[in-house]
Design a protein around this motif. Structure first.
Motif, PDB file in Angstrom:
ATOM      1  N   ARG A 128       0.843  -1.211   0.000  1.00 32.38           N
ATOM      2  CA  ARG A 128       0.000   0.000   0.000  1.00 32.38           C
ATOM      3  C   ARG A 128       0.873   1.253   0.000  1.00 32.38           C
ATOM      4  O   ARG A 128       0.562   2.236  -0.683  1.00 32.38           O
ATOM      5  N   LYS A 129       1.949   1.226   0.755  1.00 30.99           N
ATOM      6  CA  LYS A 129       2.851   2.384   0.822  1.00 30.99           C
ATOM      7  C   LYS A 129       3.514   2.658  -0.527  1.00 30.99           C
ATOM      8  O   LYS A 129       3.846   3.795  -0.845  1.00 30.99           O
ATOM      9  N   LYS A 130       3.702   1.600  -1.307  1.00 31.75           N
ATOM     10  CA  LYS A 130       4.371   1.723  -2.605  1.00 31.75           C
ATOM     11  C   LYS A 130       3.361   1.780  -3.758  1.00 31.75           C
ATOM     12  O   LYS A 130       3.710   1.497  -4.906  1.00 31.75           O
ATOM     13  N   GLU A 131       2.129   2.153  -3.454  1.00 36.77           N
ATOM     14  CA  GLU A 131       1.047   2.086  -4.448  1.00 36.77           C
ATOM     15  C   GLU A 131       1.353   2.903  -5.697  1.00 36.77           C
ATOM     16  O   GLU A 131       1.132   2.441  -6.824  1.00 36.77           O
ATOM     17  N   ASN A 132       1.860   4.124  -5.540  1.00 37.59           N
ATOM     18  CA  ASN A 132       2.159   4.975  -6.696  1.00 37.59           C
ATOM     19  C   ASN A 132       3.236   4.347  -7.575  1.00 37.59           C
ATOM     20  O   ASN A 132       3.130   4.338  -8.810  1.00 37.59           O
ATOM     21  N   GLU A 133       4.270   3.836  -6.939  1.00 40.85           N
ATOM     22  CA  GLU A 133       5.345   3.183  -7.683  1.00 40.85           C
ATOM     23  C   GLU A 133       4.833   1.931  -8.406  1.00 40.85           C
ATOM     24  O   GLU A 133       5.183   1.671  -9.562  1.00 40.85           O
ATOM     25  N   ILE A 134       3.982   1.167  -7.725  1.00 37.04           N
ATOM     26  CA  ILE A 134       3.425  -0.048  -8.320  1.00 37.04           C
ATOM     27  C   ILE A 134       2.558   0.287  -9.534  1.00 37.04           C
ATOM     28  O   ILE A 134       2.593  -0.425 -10.549  1.00 37.04           O
ATOM     29  N   ASN A 135       1.798   1.372  -9.455  1.00 41.92           N
ATOM     30  CA  ASN A 135       0.969   1.782 -10.593  1.00 41.92           C
ATOM     31  C   ASN A 135       1.820   2.133 -11.809  1.00 41.92           C
ATOM     32  O   ASN A 135       1.455   1.822 -12.958  1.00 41.92           O
ATOM     33  N   GLN A 136       2.968   2.781 -11.568  1.00 40.94           N
ATOM     34  CA  GLN A 136       3.888   3.095 -12.662  1.00 40.94           C
ATOM     35  C   GLN A 136       4.480   1.824 -13.262  1.00 40.94           C
ATOM     36  O   GLN A 136       4.643   1.702 -14.479  1.00 40.94           O
ATOM     37  N   LYS A 138       3.050  -1.067 -13.281  1.00 39.99           N
ATOM     38  CA  LYS A 138       1.976  -1.739 -14.033  1.00 39.99           C
ATOM     39  C   LYS A 138       1.902  -1.198 -15.457  1.00 39.99           C
ATOM     40  O   LYS A 138       1.711  -1.963 -16.422  1.00 39.99           O
ATOM     41  N   LYS A 139       2.043   0.110 -15.595  1.00 40.80           N
ATOM     42  CA  LYS A 139       2.029   0.726 -16.925  1.00 40.80           C
ATOM     43  C   LYS A 139       3.205   0.205 -17.748  1.00 40.80           C
ATOM     44  O   LYS A 139       3.063  -0.113 -18.934  1.00 40.80           O
ATOM     45  N   ARG A 140       4.365   0.136 -17.100  1.00 41.11           N
ATOM     46  CA  ARG A 140       5.554  -0.358 -17.794  1.00 41.11           C
ATOM     47  C   ARG A 140       5.376  -1.824 -18.192  1.00 41.11           C
ATOM     48  O   ARG A 140       5.776  -2.235 -19.286  1.00 41.11           O
ATOM     49  N   TYR A 141       4.765  -2.604 -17.324  1.00 41.57           N
ATOM     50  CA  TYR A 141       4.528  -4.024 -17.609  1.00 41.57           C
ATOM     51  C   TYR A 141       3.611  -4.182 -18.815  1.00 41.57           C
ATOM     52  O   TYR A 141       3.842  -5.034 -19.686  1.00 41.57           O
ATOM     53  N   LYS A 142       2.580  -3.361 -18.907  1.00 41.03           N
ATOM     54  CA  LYS A 142       1.660  -3.419 -20.048  1.00 41.03           C
ATOM     55  C   LYS A 142       2.379  -3.047 -21.342  1.00 41.03           C
ATOM     56  O   LYS A 142       2.132  -3.646 -22.402  1.00 41.03           O
ATOM     57  N   GLU A 143       3.283  -2.058 -21.255  1.00 39.72           N
ATOM     58  CA  GLU A 143       4.068  -1.665 -22.433  1.00 39.72           C
ATOM     59  C   GLU A 143       4.941  -2.824 -22.907  1.00 39.72           C
ATOM     60  O   GLU A 143       4.984  -3.144 -24.104  1.00 39.72           O
TER      61      GLU A 143
END
Length: 203
Positions: A128-136, A138-143
């Motif tokens: 949860r603390k790393k939520e912003n980093e994880i969202n970024q 996720k975008k990279r993973y989709k790319e």
């Protein structure tokens, strides 16, 4: 009068629990041990803080001691080689603890069960603390997933002939095709594998 006496006893118990629930033991640079309700503001390698446990619930909160996290007596194995490696190890620790809890191999309300619950809660809290980093990520993973799928599709359409059946320019074109697609895959291979491991399952 009797009710007043019981009320006073109850207040004393509550006050005592509150006063002891956040007690810290730490050693200053002169080697003197202190007991305080707040940790020292400046920490150094010689000045480590330990949150003391005065009730059963606090024993199973994740605590950081000398740079390592513990749940009860169990250290939590974490990989700090990189940010992605850390997140993978945090998630893996939670998944393994959750799997052990669901395997019915633990005794209900045992110390081991409580330590496993602590690890699961710690993992969820860290993620949860790393939520912003994880969202970024996720975008990279989709790319990378798009690139990987596109490369595989191109390889299947243009590089699908067996090398042994070709000669001359056709053989050269086949080899160039494989070199191109393999190079594109290899450039993102390690990162893609790590991100796939991170997002392959939910905690």
């Amino acid at each position: 009068m009797k009710h007043l006496f019981y009320l006073l006893v109850l207040i004393c118990i509550i006050t005592t629990e509150k006063s002891y629930s956040g007690l810290y033991k730490w050693t200053d640079k002169n080697g003197v041990t202190h007991f305080t309700q707040t940790p020292p503001s400046n920490q150094s390698p010689k000045n480590q803080t330990q949150e003391l446990d005065y009730n059963s619930s606090s024993r199973f909160r994740a605590r950081k001691i000398n740079g390592y996290y513990y749940c009860g007596s169990s250290p939590i194995s974490l990989n700090r080689s990189s940010s992605i490696d850390y997140l993978i190890s945090v998630k893996r620790a939670g998944l393994v603890a959750k799997e052990n809890l669901n395997s019915n191999q633990t005794t209900k309300n045992s110390d081991y069960e409580e330590e496993l619950k602590c690890i699961v809660n710690f993992s969820k809290s860290q993620l949860r603390k790393k939520e912003n980093e994880i969202n970024q990520l996720k975008k990279r993973y989709k790319e990378l997933l798009t690139i990987n799928n596109r490369t595989s599709s191109y390889k299947k359409q243009h590089c699908n002939k067996e090398k042994g059946t070709l000669s001359g320019q056709e053989a050269q074109d086949w080899m160039n095709c494989y070199k191109k697609t393999n190079r594109e895959k290899n450039n993102s291979s390690n990162e893609f594998k790590k991100l796939k491991k991170l997002f392959s399952s939910d905690l």
